[in-house]
Design a protein around this motif. Structure first.
Motif, PDB file in Angstrom:
ATOM      1  N   PRO A 103    -100.640  10.797 -57.743  1.00 25.68           N
ATOM      2  CA  PRO A 103    -102.099  11.164 -57.737  1.00 25.68           C
ATOM      3  C   PRO A 103    -102.853  10.304 -56.619  1.00 25.68           C
ATOM      4  O   PRO A 103    -103.704  10.658 -56.068  1.00 25.68           O
ATOM      5  CB  PRO A 103    -102.722  10.784 -59.216  1.00 25.68           C
ATOM      6  CG  PRO A 103    -101.344  11.039 -59.898  1.00 25.68           C
ATOM      7  CD  PRO A 103    -100.218  10.446 -59.067  1.00 25.68           C
ATOM      8  N   PHE A 104    -102.457   9.020 -56.285  1.00 22.69           N
ATOM      9  CA  PHE A 104    -103.109   8.174 -55.352  1.00 22.69           C
ATOM     10  C   PHE A 104    -102.747   8.602 -54.086  1.00 22.69           C
ATOM     11  O   PHE A 104    -103.604   8.786 -53.164  1.00 22.69           O
ATOM     12  CB  PHE A 104    -102.566   6.858 -55.627  1.00 22.69           C
ATOM     13  CG  PHE A 104    -103.073   5.634 -54.646  1.00 22.69           C
ATOM     14  CD1 PHE A 104    -104.365   5.162 -54.847  1.00 22.69           C
ATOM     15  CD2 PHE A 104    -102.515   5.368 -53.375  1.00 22.69           C
ATOM     16  CE1 PHE A 104    -104.869   4.322 -53.891  1.00 22.69           C
ATOM     17  CE2 PHE A 104    -102.868   4.738 -52.315  1.00 22.69           C
ATOM     18  CZ  PHE A 104    -104.080   4.087 -52.841  1.00 22.69           C
ATOM     19  N   TYR A 106    -102.024  11.546 -53.326  1.00 22.37           N
ATOM     20  CA  TYR A 106    -102.740  13.000 -53.044  1.00 22.37           C
ATOM     21  C   TYR A 106    -104.213  12.806 -52.698  1.00 22.37           C
ATOM     22  O   TYR A 106    -105.086  13.342 -51.925  1.00 22.37           O
ATOM     23  CB  TYR A 106    -102.565  13.909 -54.025  1.00 22.37           C
ATOM     24  CG  TYR A 106    -101.263  14.517 -54.221  1.00 22.37           C
ATOM     25  CD1 TYR A 106    -100.696  15.129 -53.113  1.00 22.37           C
ATOM     26  CD2 TYR A 106    -100.365  14.557 -55.419  1.00 22.37           C
ATOM     27  CE1 TYR A 106     -99.482  15.739 -53.083  1.00 22.37           C
ATOM     28  CE2 TYR A 106     -98.855  15.045 -55.291  1.00 22.37           C
ATOM     29  CZ  TYR A 106     -98.713  15.859 -54.264  1.00 22.37           C
ATOM     30  OH  TYR A 106     -97.420  16.336 -54.354  1.00 22.37           O
ATOM     31  N   GLY A 107    -104.646  11.765 -53.430  1.00 24.96           N
ATOM     32  CA  GLY A 107    -106.005  11.380 -53.251  1.00 24.96           C
ATOM     33  C   GLY A 107    -106.241  10.788 -51.779  1.00 24.96           C
ATOM     34  O   GLY A 107    -107.348  11.085 -51.222  1.00 24.96           O
ATOM     35  N   PHE A 110    -106.192  13.659 -49.490  1.00 22.18           N
ATOM     36  CA  PHE A 110    -107.371  14.314 -49.489  1.00 22.18           C
ATOM     37  C   PHE A 110    -108.573  13.686 -48.720  1.00 22.18           C
ATOM     38  O   PHE A 110    -109.175  14.370 -48.037  1.00 22.18           O
ATOM     39  CB  PHE A 110    -108.061  14.360 -51.008  1.00 22.18           C
ATOM     40  CG  PHE A 110    -109.595  14.995 -51.217  1.00 22.18           C
ATOM     41  CD1 PHE A 110    -109.627  16.286 -50.976  1.00 22.18           C
ATOM     42  CD2 PHE A 110    -110.631  13.862 -51.328  1.00 22.18           C
ATOM     43  CE1 PHE A 110    -111.003  16.733 -51.249  1.00 22.18           C
ATOM     44  CE2 PHE A 110    -111.605  14.612 -51.630  1.00 22.18           C
ATOM     45  CZ  PHE A 110    -112.107  15.955 -51.241  1.00 22.18           C
ATOM     46  N   GLY A 111    -108.648  12.278 -48.690  1.00 19.27           N
ATOM     47  CA  GLY A 111    -109.422  11.556 -47.753  1.00 19.27           C
ATOM     48  C   GLY A 111    -109.291  11.843 -46.272  1.00 19.27           C
ATOM     49  O   GLY A 111    -110.281  11.657 -45.440  1.00 19.27           O
ATOM     50  N   PRO A 149    -106.521   6.207 -44.530  1.00 20.94           N
ATOM     51  CA  PRO A 149    -105.743   7.292 -45.257  1.00 20.94           C
ATOM     52  C   PRO A 149    -104.587   7.554 -44.618  1.00 20.94           C
ATOM     53  O   PRO A 149    -103.309   7.763 -45.070  1.00 20.94           O
ATOM     54  CB  PRO A 149    -106.716   8.558 -45.772  1.00 20.94           C
ATOM     55  CG  PRO A 149    -108.298   7.783 -45.659  1.00 20.94           C
ATOM     56  CD  PRO A 149    -108.163   6.966 -44.338  1.00 20.94           C
TER      57      PRO A 149
END
Length: 276
Positions: A103-104, A106-107, A110-111, A149
């Motif tokens: 999840p991190f 993928y976050g 996304f950034g 990112p």
């Protein structure tokens, strides 16, 4: 023996590649010729008389030297901050089986897709509130945040190539995670760190929008923004000076790439580090 159809496809592919090569080559040729032509236009013309007058006009402190120095401060500072934070963030993602790893990541991914234009309105308001407008340091840290990112993803991929067995041996001897990161992992992934540094540096070097919005004083503008001075009113453009400035503007990035390539090489050198 090749069939006529295969030869036709090959010829079409080669022709397309040649066309694309010319699309990239012609602007470079124009840039080189126009920089030595005092009467340069948009057309690719051989200079009637080769001259260094364009370089003499642009090589002034106000027009070139100070903006280049500002660009260097912003880009180098941004790259150093980004690489440092990326190494620290990538280490646990690469070494530990964290539950929140996917999840991190993928976050973070996304950034990388957030458009900078959509963020500038709240960022501008934040800079005004914190009294950071027209601050090279504040602008540098924001540029580092926008580059982080992608830098984390790249650094993690390079760090995954370093065998964890080397760290395990150091842990047995009583070394801490930070000690192994500093003494083992970072030295072994120096070429990867250099790639990330160059990537972030080039992004910062060519960044126009962020400094244009956050830096107000002419003496703090980087070269990516000061290039506007060659575009006059009513469409008038000093093409020769613009070409000369563009050549000077590209030199630091090329020099940085050559130095890093010579000093660090192009691949990891860990042969013999792990037996079996």
């Amino acid at each position: 023996m090749s069939s006529p159809r295969h030869l036709g496809v090959k010829s079409l592919t080669n022709g397309l590649l040649l066309f694309l090569a010319l699309c990239f080559l012609l602007p470079m040729v124009w840039l080189l010729l126009a920089s030595f032509d005092t009467e340069a236009t948009l057309a690719v013309n051989w200079p009637a008389q080769w001259s260094l007058a364009n370089f003499a006009k642009v090589m002034t402190p106000e027009q070139t030297l100070i903006p280049l120095w500002n660009s260097f401060l912003l880009s180098a500072g941004c790259a150093l901050v980004t690489v440092t934070c990326a190494v620290l963030a990538a280490y646990p993602l690469s070494r530990y089986p964290l539950r929140i790893k996917k999840p991190f990541l993928y976050g973070v991914l996304f950034g990388t897709g957030l458009p900078i234009t959509a963020m500038m309105v709240p960022v501008y308001s934040l800079f005004v509130t914190l009294n950071l407008m027209d601050s090279l340091t504040g602008t540098m840290f924001f540029m580092a945040a926008t580059s982080l990112p992608m830098a984390i993803w790249m650094t993690k991929n390079f760090m995954d190539e370093v065998p964890i067995s080397l760290e395990e041996a150091a842990w047995v001897d009583g070394a801490s995670s930070m000690q192994t990161l500093r003494a083992i992992v970072v030295p072994l992934m120096r070429p990867g760190i250099a790639v990330v540094f160059i990537f972030v540096f080039i992004q910062g070097w060519g960044n126009f929008f962020v400094p244009f919005v956050l830096l107000l004083s002419p003496d703090k503008q980087p070269a990516a923004v000061s290039i506007f001075s060659f575009f006059g009113q009513y469409g008038a453009v000093a093409y020769g000076q613009l070409a000369a400035f563009s050549l000077v503007y590209s030199v630091p990035v090329i020099v940085l790439y050559v130095i890093v390539q010579k000093v660090l090489g192009g691949s990891f050198a860990m042969a013999g580090a792990v037996k079996g």
